[in-house]
Write an enzyme that holds these catalytic residues in place. Structure first.
Site, PDB file in Angstrom:
ATOM      1  N   ASP A 196       0.843  -1.201   0.000  1.00 52.08           N
ATOM      2  CA  ASP A 196       0.000   0.000   0.000  1.00 52.08           C
ATOM      3  C   ASP A 196       0.876   1.247   0.000  1.00 52.08           C
ATOM      4  OD1 ASP A 196       0.777  -0.634   2.675  1.00 52.08           O
ATOM      5  OD2 ASP A 196      -0.828   0.617   3.489  1.00 52.08           O
ATOM      6  N   GLU A 253       0.012  -0.954   5.911  1.00 52.79           N
ATOM      7  CA  GLU A 253       1.077  -0.412   6.749  1.00 52.79           C
ATOM      8  C   GLU A 253       0.894   1.079   6.942  1.00 52.79           C
ATOM      9  OE1 GLU A 253       4.844   0.974   8.323  1.00 52.79           O
ATOM     10  OE2 GLU A 253       3.968   1.631   6.449  1.00 52.79           O
TER      11      GLU A 253
END
Ligand SMILES: [Zn+2]
Length: 378
Positions: free
Chosen positions: A70, A129
């Site tokens: 991400d 994250e």
């Protein structure tokens, strides 16, 4: 094995706009490549987040590479398309180029070059994250534990270097905890302060005491812990009213000489004393976003340091600075360090990394895997 080109894989990943919690097909690309290399893959969606665990081999020792696909939102001010993954003048541009799609690509390329080895290599890749980090690494690690899988060592590929790939090795991180203080007195008329109980002087004294306190002097591996107030609020617009309540917030970044309990006890103790002295009630709440950790220098860090030096000509600087990362969760399972690209442009407009740096990081990871399996630091 098919040899994977790190740049091409990094570009393919960047072209998937996987802004947390969207995956946009990034993990599909990674999973397909890993399958081609012989990895057993598992997609592990938790909540609205997709994750991937892939393992090559079953034997010990088990080396794990951890990271995230991400990326943070694009923001403004780009001079290129953030998801075009364009290469210009030797630089790869795009959201995730530094943080941290190129490092994932470098690791996969490194594995593809490795001759068959005894032991196992895995990738623990989350799509969560940059967000709340609730449905990512934490849940992946619980899942692994439930299956009885043991990781022996882990490298997180975060962009922790400063100027060049491998110049810095993060061997720990400070912890972070947020506090909220609410002082409650008795509201009243400014002309009759004796009939009120003003919470502001009590809060002011508590703020001063906490802010002036030296938490520690640091140690061999850590800078001194820090405490910083972020807000003091009364919210009283009236000029003739003593308010009934005053609030403040602060954050503590702490090294391995403290833990959330010791810090919370310390703050509560100070607050109780001031509450008694001033006759107010003081409420303290604390929220921990990460505890501090240290992977003490030893065989594992030495192996990495020697490997980096063999590629770049210079041993990495061992650091514990910076914010938090998912290494804060992995540390409860195995020794973990962070080694990746330089992070100068991460989260910024025109995020980019030199193609030569991706090549260097791939060389470092490849040499690290060879050295690790030749002489596991167990
Ligand atoms: Zn990152």
């Amino acid at each position: 094995m098919v040899e994977i080109d790190a740049l091409a894989l990094a570009q393919a990943l960047i072209r998937r706009p996987s802004v947390t919690p969207q995956d946009a097909g990034a993990l599909d690309i990674l999973e397909a490549v890993l399958k081609e290399l012989g990895f057993m893959t598992h997609r592990l969606p938790f909540g609205d987040v997709d994750n991937l665990y892939a393992r090559l081999g079953n034997a010990a020792p088990h080396f794990c590479f951890a990271g995230h696909t991400d990326v943070v939102p694009v923001g403004e001010g780009w001079n290129t398309d953030p998801f075009a993954a364009e290469v210009r003048d030797g630089m790869l541009y795009g959201r995730g180029a530094a943080d941290m799609k190129s490092a994932i690509a470098a690791f996969v390329a490194a594995v593809s070059r490795l001759p068959a080895q005894k032991g196992s290599i895995s990738l623990l890749i989350t799509g969560d994250e940059e967000g709340a980090a609730v449905n990512g690494t934490v849940k992946l690690l619980e899942w692994l534990k439930g299956r009885g899988e043991k990781i022996d060592h882990c490298v997180v590929g975060e962009p922790t270097s400063v100027g060049h790939a491998g110049d810095t090795l993060k061997i720990g991180r400070r912890g972070s905890i947020n506090f909220r203080i609410t002082v409650t007195g008795v509201q009243g008329h400014v002309g009759y302060p004796q009939k009120a109980k003003n919470p502001i002087p009590a809060l002011a004294e508590l703020v001063t005491q906490l802010a002036q306190h030296k938490l520690d002097k640091g140690n061999d591996h850590f800078d001194p812990s820090t405490l910083a107030f972020t807000s003091v609020d009364v919210g009283n617009d009236a000029t003739n009213v003593i308010p009934g309540e005053a609030r403040a917030r602060f954050n503590v970044r702490f090294n391995d000489r403290h833990n959330p309990e010791s810090l919370t006890n310390w703050v509560r103790d100070r607050a109780d004393r001031i509450a008694q002295e001033w006759g107010c009630a003081i409420d303290v709440t604390a929220q921990t976003s990460g505890t501090s950790f240290l992977t003490p220098p030893g065989k594992f860090t030495q192996l990495i340091s020697d490997t980096v030096a063999s590629i770049t000509g210079q041993s990495p600087f061992f650091s514990t600075s910076g914010g938090t990362s998912d290494a804060r969760f992995i540390k409860d399972f195995c020794p973990v360090v962070e080694l990746g690209l330089a992070g100068a442009t991460m989260h910024k407009a025109d995020e980019c990394v030199a193609v030569s740096e991706i090549v260097a990081l791939t060389d470092i990871y490849a040499a690290l895997l060879v050295a690790y399996f030749a002489k596991p630091p167990l």
